[in-house]
Design a protein around this motif. Structure first.
Motif, PDB file in Angstrom:
ATOM      1  N   THR A  48     -44.693 -29.536   4.490  1.00 50.11           N
ATOM      2  CA  THR A  48     -43.339 -29.386   4.217  1.00 50.11           C
ATOM      3  C   THR A  48     -42.737 -30.464   3.749  1.00 50.11           C
ATOM      4  O   THR A  48     -42.959 -31.627   4.273  1.00 50.11           O
ATOM      5  CB  THR A  48     -42.646 -28.403   5.175  1.00 50.11           C
ATOM      6  N   LEU A  49     -41.799 -30.317   2.721  1.00 50.44           N
ATOM      7  CA  LEU A  49     -40.998 -31.594   2.550  1.00 50.44           C
ATOM      8  C   LEU A  49     -39.439 -31.132   2.105  1.00 50.44           C
ATOM      9  O   LEU A  49     -39.270 -30.373   1.739  1.00 50.44           O
ATOM     10  CB  LEU A  49     -41.536 -32.082   1.186  1.00 50.44           C
ATOM     11  N   ASN A  50     -38.650 -31.764   3.134  1.00 52.18           N
ATOM     12  CA  ASN A  50     -37.403 -31.577   3.031  1.00 52.18           C
ATOM     13  C   ASN A  50     -36.409 -32.299   2.023  1.00 52.18           C
ATOM     14  O   ASN A  50     -37.053 -33.427   1.653  1.00 52.18           O
ATOM     15  CB  ASN A  50     -36.774 -31.636   4.407  1.00 52.18           C
ATOM     16  N   GLN A  51     -35.438 -32.139   1.927  1.00 47.59           N
ATOM     17  CA  GLN A  51     -34.365 -32.810   0.858  1.00 47.59           C
ATOM     18  C   GLN A  51     -34.242 -34.164   1.476  1.00 47.59           C
ATOM     19  O   GLN A  51     -34.012 -34.350   2.500  1.00 47.59           O
ATOM     20  CB  GLN A  51     -33.105 -32.186   0.821  1.00 47.59           C
ATOM     21  N   GLY A  52     -34.540 -35.277   0.613  1.00 45.02           N
ATOM     22  CA  GLY A  52     -34.173 -36.648   0.993  1.00 45.02           C
ATOM     23  C   GLY A  52     -35.617 -37.262   1.767  1.00 45.02           C
ATOM     24  O   GLY A  52     -35.349 -38.412   2.296  1.00 45.02           O
ATOM     25  N   GLN A  53     -36.258 -36.514   2.230  1.00 42.91           N
ATOM     26  CA  GLN A  53     -37.421 -36.843   2.863  1.00 42.91           C
ATOM     27  C   GLN A  53     -38.450 -37.787   2.334  1.00 42.91           C
ATOM     28  O   GLN A  53     -38.872 -37.314   1.177  1.00 42.91           O
ATOM     29  CB  GLN A  53     -38.024 -35.805   3.804  1.00 42.91           C
ATOM     30  N   SER A  54     -39.175 -38.538   2.779  1.00 46.15           N
ATOM     31  CA  SER A  54     -40.380 -39.135   2.147  1.00 46.15           C
ATOM     32  C   SER A  54     -41.541 -38.937   2.996  1.00 46.15           C
ATOM     33  O   SER A  54     -41.590 -39.392   4.265  1.00 46.15           O
ATOM     34  CB  SER A  54     -39.938 -40.743   2.107  1.00 46.15           C
ATOM     35  N   LEU A  55     -42.750 -38.342   2.591  1.00 47.17           N
ATOM     36  CA  LEU A  55     -43.929 -38.083   3.149  1.00 47.17           C
ATOM     37  C   LEU A  55     -45.035 -38.623   2.470  1.00 47.17           C
ATOM     38  O   LEU A  55     -45.255 -38.979   1.290  1.00 47.17           O
ATOM     39  CB  LEU A  55     -44.137 -36.525   2.884  1.00 47.17           C
ATOM     40  N   ALA A  56     -45.786 -39.638   3.397  1.00 51.11           N
ATOM     41  CA  ALA A  56     -47.148 -40.340   2.878  1.00 51.11           C
ATOM     42  C   ALA A  56     -48.268 -39.535   3.174  1.00 51.11           C
ATOM     43  O   ALA A  56     -48.520 -39.000   3.856  1.00 51.11           O
ATOM     44  CB  ALA A  56     -47.047 -41.632   3.674  1.00 51.11           C
ATOM     45  N   LEU A  57     -49.222 -39.653   2.026  1.00 51.08           N
ATOM     46  CA  LEU A  57     -50.361 -39.241   2.054  1.00 51.08           C
ATOM     47  C   LEU A  57     -51.265 -40.314   2.260  1.00 51.08           C
ATOM     48  O   LEU A  57     -51.293 -41.237   1.106  1.00 51.08           O
ATOM     49  CB  LEU A  57     -50.768 -38.121   1.191  1.00 51.08           C
ATOM     50  N   VAL A  58     -52.133 -40.516   3.307  1.00 46.42           N
ATOM     51  CA  VAL A  58     -52.940 -41.727   3.415  1.00 46.42           C
ATOM     52  C   VAL A  58     -54.398 -41.219   3.762  1.00 46.42           C
ATOM     53  O   VAL A  58     -54.637 -40.142   4.165  1.00 46.42           O
ATOM     54  CB  VAL A  58     -52.514 -42.580   4.386  1.00 46.42           C
ATOM     55  N   GLY A  59     -55.369 -42.168   3.354  1.00 49.59           N
ATOM     56  CA  GLY A  59     -56.710 -41.925   3.395  1.00 49.59           C
ATOM     57  C   GLY A  59     -57.463 -42.678   2.630  1.00 49.59           C
ATOM     58  O   GLY A  59     -57.018 -43.188   1.561  1.00 49.59           O
ATOM     59  N   GLU A  60     -58.922 -42.859   2.818  1.00 49.40           N
ATOM     60  CA  GLU A  60     -59.712 -43.514   1.558  1.00 49.40           C
ATOM     61  C   GLU A  60     -59.750 -42.793   0.186  1.00 49.40           C
ATOM     62  O   GLU A  60     -59.564 -41.649   0.230  1.00 49.40           O
ATOM     63  CB  GLU A  60     -61.111 -43.536   2.346  1.00 49.40           C
ATOM     64  N   SER A  61     -60.071 -43.281  -0.682  1.00 44.52           N
ATOM     65  CA  SER A  61     -60.305 -43.062  -1.542  1.00 44.52           C
ATOM     66  C   SER A  61     -61.457 -41.762  -1.907  1.00 44.52           C
ATOM     67  O   SER A  61     -62.505 -41.727  -0.831  1.00 44.52           O
ATOM     68  CB  SER A  61     -60.875 -43.934  -2.855  1.00 44.52           C
ATOM     69  N   GLY A  62     -61.264 -40.733  -2.370  1.00 39.88           N
ATOM     70  CA  GLY A  62     -62.056 -39.517  -2.493  1.00 39.88           C
ATOM     71  C   GLY A  62     -61.676 -38.620  -1.469  1.00 39.88           C
ATOM     72  O   GLY A  62     -62.628 -37.637  -1.100  1.00 39.88           O
ATOM     73  N   CYS A  63     -60.724 -38.756  -0.875  1.00 43.48           N
ATOM     74  CA  CYS A  63     -60.088 -37.662   0.396  1.00 43.48           C
ATOM     75  C   CYS A  63     -59.395 -36.694  -0.376  1.00 43.48           C
ATOM     76  O   CYS A  63     -59.089 -35.649   0.783  1.00 43.48           O
ATOM     77  CB  CYS A  63     -59.590 -38.639   1.161  1.00 43.48           C
ATOM     78  N   GLY A  64     -59.088 -36.704  -1.478  1.00 47.42           N
ATOM     79  CA  GLY A  64     -58.303 -35.549  -2.048  1.00 47.42           C
ATOM     80  C   GLY A  64     -56.848 -35.625  -2.077  1.00 47.42           C
ATOM     81  O   GLY A  64     -55.954 -34.684  -2.502  1.00 47.42           O
ATOM     82  N   ILE A  92     -43.224 -37.825  -2.276  1.00 48.97           N
ATOM     83  CA  ILE A  92     -44.654 -37.854  -1.411  1.00 48.97           C
ATOM     84  C   ILE A  92     -45.609 -39.101  -2.205  1.00 48.97           C
ATOM     85  O   ILE A  92     -45.854 -39.060  -3.238  1.00 48.97           O
ATOM     86  CB  ILE A  92     -45.566 -36.383  -2.079  1.00 48.97           C
ATOM     87  N   VAL A  93     -45.505 -39.807  -1.283  1.00 48.41           N
ATOM     88  CA  VAL A  93     -46.213 -41.324  -1.532  1.00 48.41           C
ATOM     89  C   VAL A  93     -47.611 -41.184  -1.329  1.00 48.41           C
ATOM     90  O   VAL A  93     -48.073 -41.349  -0.044  1.00 48.41           O
ATOM     91  CB  VAL A  93     -45.442 -42.252  -0.937  1.00 48.41           C
ATOM     92  N   ILE A  94     -48.612 -41.431  -2.055  1.00 50.12           N
ATOM     93  CA  ILE A  94     -50.109 -41.444  -1.790  1.00 50.12           C
ATOM     94  C   ILE A  94     -50.592 -42.917  -2.023  1.00 50.12           C
ATOM     95  O   ILE A  94     -50.104 -43.591  -3.133  1.00 50.12           O
ATOM     96  CB  ILE A  94     -50.795 -40.825  -3.272  1.00 50.12           C
ATOM     97  N   THR A  95     -51.029 -43.442  -0.827  1.00 55.78           N
ATOM     98  CA  THR A  95     -51.095 -44.708  -0.854  1.00 55.78           C
ATOM     99  C   THR A  95     -52.291 -45.413   0.341  1.00 55.78           C
ATOM    100  O   THR A  95     -52.417 -44.517   1.004  1.00 55.78           O
ATOM    101  CB  THR A  95     -49.674 -45.677  -0.467  1.00 55.78           C
ATOM    102  N   HIS A  96     -52.829 -46.533  -0.080  1.00 51.50           N
ATOM    103  CA  HIS A  96     -53.724 -47.279   1.068  1.00 51.50           C
ATOM    104  C   HIS A  96     -53.033 -48.292   1.793  1.00 51.50           C
ATOM    105  O   HIS A  96     -53.351 -48.551   2.934  1.00 51.50           O
ATOM    106  CB  HIS A  96     -54.806 -47.632   0.265  1.00 51.50           C
TER     107      HIS A  96
END
Length: 319
Positions: A30-46, A210-214
């Protein structure tokens, strides 16, 4: 309060010669108004495939969303037609793509590529949109923007192309930005400027990200929630402070132990092995061949998620 974005049990399947494989496997967020969510993990994790699934940009064939829903402002994006999704993409939800050279059209000037979405979504005249495009280029730190807007992508450096992509994503003031490695090609000064810009939008309550980063430094600076992905699944999820200070899943601990620390002389402890191919995932927990704390059950059954300090998918926390 109703979440701005609600992902429920989302599964994205690729139909390959070897059989169907799940690049995104039963993911809920879930993502709320004004929220920042990070997606982390190695390359190839989806991580990138999850972002593409949200916008309905999964390469088809061979990919297809086979289960779950993506609810945005009360509407399920997975049930929308292509024409309906076009009114959402770039307008309500924008994406900063990881590779700017392939994301930009090589035969159009960069100013035209920024202004195109403004003409389409905001009903601006070409002249108004062009001027707005110059303002957006200035906002992301491009020098002499009124001149650079007439350049083609190949005439710009990698960092400037990345900033053009960011300007395109911000142009229509979207509700959500999906940022796939947004600061990869940028030098430290411009990276800080872009992070400050995104942080300012969040604080004003205008934009959720939603920030995808290493880069866990970026996570600590920009995000308040994080989800750790491995082999298409979320293995740990919680507040950034809680997950970074007291990681529960062995994979999360491995990622943190792989980072150099200025306040420690300890040697780096890389995670052994590599992320498995999604077409050849091991039985049970996908991480067990690389896990220092694996048990017999880990290779036999997939662990269910359990709520502790954070949400963790690991047999260590089950009796």
């Amino acid at each position: 309060m109703q979440p701005l974005l609600e992902i429920n049990n989302l599964t994205t399947t690729f139909y390959l010669k070897a059989g169907p494989v799940q690049a995104v496997n039963n993911v809920s967020l879930t993502l709320n108004q004004g929220q920042s969510l990070a997606l982390v993990g190695e390359s190839g994790c989806g991580k990138t495939m999850l972002a593409l699934s949200i916008l309905g940009l999964v390469p088809s064939p061979p990919g297809k969303i086979t289960h779950g829903s993506v609810i945005f402002q009360g509407q399920d994006l997975t049930q929308m037609s292509e024409s309906q999704l076009r009114t959402i993409r770039g307008n309500k939800i924008s994406m900063i793509f990881q590779e700017p050279m392939s994301a930009l059209n090589p035969v159009f000037r960069v100013g035209a590529q920024i202004s195109e979405s403004l003409v389409f979504h905001k009903n601006m005249s070409s002249k108004e949109a062009w001027q707005k495009g110059i303002e957006m280029m200035k906002l992301v730190g491009i020098p002499a923007p009124s001149e650079r807007c007439n350049d083609f992508p190949h005439q710009l450096s990698g960092g400037m192309r990345q900033r053009i992509i960011i300007a395109m994503a911000l142009a229509c003031s979207p509700d959500i930005i999906l940022a796939d490695e947004p600061t990869t090609a940028l030098d430290v000064t411009i990276q800080a400027q872009i992070l400050e810009l995104l942080r300012g939008l969040q604080e004003q309550g205008k934009t959720s990200t939603i920030v995808i980063t290493h880069d866990l430094g970026v996570v600590a600076q920009l995000c308040n929630e994080m989800a750790v992905m491995y082999a298409g699944q979320i293995v740990e999820q919680g507040s950034v402070e809680r997950v970074l200070d007291d990681p529960g899943h062995p994979y999360t601990k491995g990622l943190l132990n792989s980072l150099p620390r200025l306040d420690s002389d300890e040697k780096l402890m890389p995670i052994p092995g590599t992320v498995p191919e999604i077409s050849a995932l091991p039985s049970g927990c996908s991480f067990h061949p690389r896990c220092p704390r694996k048990m017999d059950i880990c290779s036999q059954q997939e662990p269910p998620a359990i709520q502790r300090k954070s949400l963790i998918r690991c047999w260590l926390y089950h009796e």
